[in-house]
Design a protein around this motif. Structure first.
Motif, PDB file in Angstrom:
ATOM      1  N   ALA A 137       0.865  -1.170   0.000  1.00 22.99           N
ATOM      2  CA  ALA A 137       0.000   0.000   0.000  1.00 22.99           C
ATOM      3  C   ALA A 137       0.907   1.227   0.000  1.00 22.99           C
ATOM      4  CB  ALA A 137      -0.897   0.006   1.229  1.00 22.99           C
ATOM      5  N   PHE A 138       0.412   2.321  -0.533  1.00 26.84           N
ATOM      6  CA  PHE A 138       1.188   3.554  -0.578  1.00 26.84           C
ATOM      7  C   PHE A 138       0.562   4.589   0.348  1.00 26.84           C
ATOM      8  CE2 PHE A 138       2.257   1.318  -4.406  1.00 26.84           C
ATOM      9  CZ  PHE A 138       3.616   1.544  -4.533  1.00 26.84           C
ATOM     10  N   PHE A 139       1.372   5.082   1.285  1.00 21.61           N
ATOM     11  CA  PHE A 139       0.957   6.124   2.219  1.00 21.61           C
ATOM     12  C   PHE A 139       1.329   7.465   1.604  1.00 21.61           C
ATOM     13  CE2 PHE A 139       1.601   9.039   5.734  1.00 21.61           C
ATOM     14  CZ  PHE A 139       0.539   8.770   6.569  1.00 21.61           C
ATOM     15  N   LEU A 140       0.352   8.350   1.436  1.00 16.92           N
ATOM     16  CA  LEU A 140       0.563   9.626   0.757  1.00 16.92           C
ATOM     17  C   LEU A 140       0.159  10.792   1.641  1.00 16.92           C
ATOM     18  CD1 LEU A 140      -1.173   8.786  -2.670  1.00 16.92           C
ATOM     19  CD2 LEU A 140       1.231   8.454  -2.090  1.00 16.92           C
ATOM     20  N   ASP A 141       0.958  11.858   1.616  1.00 10.58           N
ATOM     21  CA  ASP A 141       0.568  13.165   2.137  1.00 10.58           C
ATOM     22  C   ASP A 141       0.559  14.121   0.962  1.00 10.58           C
ATOM     23  OD1 ASP A 141       0.320  12.541   4.819  1.00 10.58           O
ATOM     24  OD2 ASP A 141       2.388  13.076   5.313  1.00 10.58           O
ATOM     25  N   CYS A 142      -0.515  14.882   0.800  1.00  9.07           N
ATOM     26  CA  CYS A 142      -0.586  15.836  -0.302  1.00  9.07           C
ATOM     27  C   CYS A 142      -1.156  17.154   0.191  1.00  9.07           C
ATOM     28  CB  CYS A 142      -1.394  15.285  -1.466  1.00  9.07           C
ATOM     29  SG  CYS A 142      -2.896  14.420  -1.004  1.00  9.07           S
ATOM     30  N   THR A 143      -0.732  18.237  -0.436  1.00 10.31           N
ATOM     31  CA  THR A 143      -1.182  19.558  -0.009  1.00 10.31           C
ATOM     32  C   THR A 143      -2.623  19.782  -0.436  1.00 10.31           C
ATOM     33  OG1 THR A 143      -0.267  20.520  -2.033  1.00 10.31           O
ATOM     34  CG2 THR A 143       1.127  20.545  -0.085  1.00 10.31           C
ATOM     35  N   GLY A 144      -3.423  20.299   0.479  1.00 10.94           N
ATOM     36  CA  GLY A 144      -4.823  20.570   0.178  1.00 10.94           C
ATOM     37  C   GLY A 144      -5.748  19.891   1.174  1.00 10.94           C
ATOM     38  N   HIS A 145      -7.036  20.161   1.005  1.00 14.96           N
ATOM     39  CA  HIS A 145      -8.061  19.719   1.955  1.00 14.96           C
ATOM     40  C   HIS A 145      -9.154  18.968   1.219  1.00 14.96           C
ATOM     41  CE1 HIS A 145     -11.288  20.085   4.974  1.00 14.96           C
ATOM     42  NE2 HIS A 145     -10.348  20.338   5.861  1.00 14.96           N
ATOM     43  N   LEU A 146      -9.807  18.048   1.924  1.00 12.86           N
ATOM     44  CA  LEU A 146     -10.905  17.283   1.348  1.00 12.86           C
ATOM     45  C   LEU A 146     -11.982  18.181   0.751  1.00 12.86           C
ATOM     46  CD1 LEU A 146     -12.236  14.440   1.029  1.00 12.86           C
ATOM     47  CD2 LEU A 146     -13.276  14.817   3.268  1.00 12.86           C
ATOM     48  N   ALA A 147     -12.165  19.369   1.331  1.00 10.67           N
ATOM     49  CA  ALA A 147     -13.202  20.286   0.849  1.00 10.67           C
ATOM     50  C   ALA A 147     -12.809  21.006  -0.436  1.00 10.67           C
ATOM     51  CB  ALA A 147     -13.525  21.315   1.928  1.00 10.67           C
ATOM     52  N   ASP A 148     -11.522  20.976  -0.820  1.00  7.46           N
ATOM     53  CA  ASP A 148     -11.079  21.638  -2.047  1.00  7.46           C
ATOM     54  C   ASP A 148     -11.611  20.892  -3.259  1.00  7.46           C
ATOM     55  OD1 ASP A 148      -9.643  23.290  -0.379  1.00  7.46           O
ATOM     56  OD2 ASP A 148      -7.717  22.291  -0.745  1.00  7.46           O
ATOM     57  N   ALA A 149     -12.060  21.613  -4.265  1.00  9.53           N
ATOM     58  CA  ALA A 149     -12.606  20.978  -5.466  1.00  9.53           C
ATOM     59  C   ALA A 149     -11.567  20.089  -6.152  1.00  9.53           C
ATOM     60  CB  ALA A 149     -13.107  22.050  -6.431  1.00  9.53           C
ATOM     61  N   ARG A 150     -10.339  20.577  -6.270  1.00 16.99           N
ATOM     62  CA  ARG A 150      -9.331  19.768  -6.976  1.00 16.99           C
ATOM     63  C   ARG A 150      -8.981  18.503  -6.191  1.00 16.99           C
ATOM     64  NH1 ARG A 150      -3.500  22.716  -6.309  1.00 16.99           N
ATOM     65  NH2 ARG A 150      -3.885  23.796  -4.335  1.00 16.99           N
ATOM     66  N   MET A 151      -8.983  18.596  -4.839  1.00 14.72           N
ATOM     67  CA  MET A 151      -8.725  17.395  -4.049  1.00 14.72           C
ATOM     68  C   MET A 151      -9.875  16.407  -4.196  1.00 14.72           C
ATOM     69  SD  MET A 151      -6.584  15.831  -2.094  1.00 14.72           S
ATOM     70  CE  MET A 151      -5.500  17.123  -1.459  1.00 14.72           C
ATOM     71  N   GLY A 152     -11.104  16.928  -4.192  1.00 18.10           N
ATOM     72  CA  GLY A 152     -12.261  16.054  -4.367  1.00 18.10           C
ATOM     73  C   GLY A 152     -12.207  15.317  -5.699  1.00 18.10           C
ATOM     74  N   GLU A 153     -11.856  16.021  -6.767  1.00 19.92           N
ATOM     75  CA  GLU A 153     -11.760  15.371  -8.077  1.00 19.92           C
ATOM     76  C   GLU A 153     -10.647  14.335  -8.102  1.00 19.92           C
ATOM     77  OE1 GLU A 153     -11.773  17.401 -11.679  1.00 19.92           O
ATOM     78  OE2 GLU A 153     -13.859  18.044 -11.475  1.00 19.92           O
ATOM     79  N   ALA A 154      -9.509  14.643  -7.455  1.00 20.16           N
ATOM     80  CA  ALA A 154      -8.411  13.686  -7.408  1.00 20.16           C
ATOM     81  C   ALA A 154      -8.827  12.417  -6.672  1.00 20.16           C
ATOM     82  CB  ALA A 154      -7.193  14.314  -6.747  1.00 20.16           C
ATOM     83  N   LEU A 155      -9.543  12.570  -5.562  1.00 20.17           N
ATOM     84  CA  LEU A 155      -9.980  11.400  -4.804  1.00 20.17           C
ATOM     85  C   LEU A 155     -10.983  10.562  -5.608  1.00 20.17           C
ATOM     86  CD1 LEU A 155     -10.376  12.800  -1.177  1.00 20.17           C
ATOM     87  CD2 LEU A 155      -8.479  11.526  -2.158  1.00 20.17           C
ATOM     88  N   MET A 156     -11.876  11.228  -6.319  1.00 16.72           N
ATOM     89  CA  MET A 156     -12.802  10.469  -7.170  1.00 16.72           C
ATOM     90  C   MET A 156     -12.050   9.716  -8.256  1.00 16.72           C
ATOM     91  SD  MET A 156     -16.261  12.778  -7.572  1.00 16.72           S
ATOM     92  CE  MET A 156     -15.451  14.254  -8.176  1.00 16.72           C
ATOM     93  N   GLY A 157     -11.016  10.359  -8.812  1.00 16.56           N
ATOM     94  CA  GLY A 157     -10.202   9.682  -9.817  1.00 16.56           C
ATOM     95  C   GLY A 157      -9.491   8.464  -9.248  1.00 16.56           C
ATOM     96  N   LEU A 158      -8.940   8.605  -8.034  1.00 13.50           N
ATOM     97  CA  LEU A 158      -8.265   7.468  -7.394  1.00 13.50           C
ATOM     98  C   LEU A 158      -9.246   6.336  -7.121  1.00 13.50           C
ATOM     99  CD1 LEU A 158      -5.982   9.284  -4.798  1.00 13.50           C
ATOM    100  CD2 LEU A 158      -5.300   8.315  -6.999  1.00 13.50           C
ATOM    101  N   ARG A 159     -10.437   6.709  -6.685  1.00 17.52           N
ATOM    102  CA  ARG A 159     -11.445   5.685  -6.378  1.00 17.52           C
ATOM    103  C   ARG A 159     -11.794   4.867  -7.620  1.00 17.52           C
ATOM    104  NH1 ARG A 159     -13.073   2.562  -2.293  1.00 17.52           N
ATOM    105  NH2 ARG A 159     -15.273   1.987  -2.505  1.00 17.52           N
TER     106      ARG A 159
END
Length: 305
Positions: A235-257
């Motif tokens: 598994a890969f443990f990641l830290d990334c700049t930004g917050h769950l509420a940010d639109a770009r973070m939300g899109e990235a998480l949907m892409g990962l999912r």
């Protein structure tokens, strides 16, 4: 609130906990291991846990990462970064010291000093720097490596100050709770994730990194940890700049999912840094995402292109 933390009292963890805003006025309970702290949080015996995550010189505290990646879900709600200053504490002078005890990360940060000044002494692992000091007090070991405040609390004389190999060493600690909504965005946040990829798919990790890169999200940490299933399964443990509420973070998480075997969200929280936050690249701010979504909705509703 009641916080459990890696004890006993007098550890670096306790000192870092005092810096955490959420712990002001809280009851604090020391526990003997990281696993014990996190299990107490999972069972609801305490409101929150506080444990070390990484050191700038020695890297990951693997037990913490493995518990977060593989144990029953918990999330990080905050962090505190503590500069680390090491001393040699003992009733004996250097020529009478044959054993030196401390936490493995503390011993690793003074390798050069031990080689130079105590080449014949045996280094012994302890559960914490404070425990090592207590074991020196009862005569089990000759000396310990610890913080100045730990030596003072134990009543041990300091034989040598500032003995760390790296004078700028620091340790990052995290405030852990049961799954809940994240704190409000501060504009200077980290989101932590555990990502599980299909190891038989060529370019699977590149696909994960691309989800962040195309949205201008900076990865500040990436580390692989074995899942325990078989050799080569990580598994890969990641830290990334930004917050769950940010639109770009939300899109990235949907892409990962969509592309990953599994994604574990581990929290969004304010960085314990004074660094100025890096603004979103052009076209990737929340305002830009909202405008683009409005435009697409307009087209789908039959509006003029």
């Amino acid at each position: 609130m009641e916080f459990a933390y890696l004890g006993p009292r007098g550890t670096f963890t306790e000192a870092a906990l005092r810096r955490l805003p959420a712990a002001k006025g809280a009851t604090t309970t020391p526990m003997s291991s990281v696993a014990e702290v996190l299990d107490a949080v999972r069972r609801g015996e305490v409101d929150a846990g506080f444990v070390p995550l990484e050191n700038s010189q020695e890297g990951t505290v693997t037990v913490t990462v493995d518990e977060l990646v593989g144990g029953e879900p918990l999330v990080i709600a905050g962090e505190a970064v503590l500069p680390v200053t090491m001393v040699l504490a003992s009733e004996k002078t250097a020529d009478g010291i044959t054993t030196v005890a401390s936490h493995p990360h503390a011993l690793a940060q003074v390798r050069g000093y031990l080689r130079r000044e105590l080449p014949n002494a045996t280094a012994v692992n302890a559960l914490s720097t404070a425990e090592a000091a207590q074991r020196v007090l009862v005569g089990e070991f000759d000396a310990c490596i610890c913080a100045p405040f730990t030596a003072e609390a134990a009543g041990l004389p300091v034989q040598a100050f500032n003995i760390g190999d790296n004078p700028n060493a620091e340790t990052r600690f995290v405030h852990v709770v049961r799954p809940c909504p994240p704190p409000e965005p501060s504009g200077n946040d980290i989101t932590s994730l555990a990502v599980y990829i299909d190891h038989d798919q060529v370019g699977a990790l590149l696909a994960v990194l691309t989800e962040f890169a195309v949205r201008g999200i900076n990865l500040t940490r990436i580390e692989s940890r074995p899942t325990g299933e078989a050799l080569g399964r990580y598994a890969f443990f990641l830290d990334c700049t930004g917050h769950l509420a940010d639109a770009r973070m939300g899109e990235a998480l949907m892409g990962l999912r969509r592309i990953c075997a599994d994604v574990r969200y581990l929290g969004s929280y304010r960085r314990d840094r004074s660094d100025d936050p890096v603004p979103a690249p052009k076209g990737l701010s929340d305002t830009d995402f909202t405008a683009a979504a409005d435009w697409l909705r307009h087209l789908r509703d039959g509006g003029r292109p």
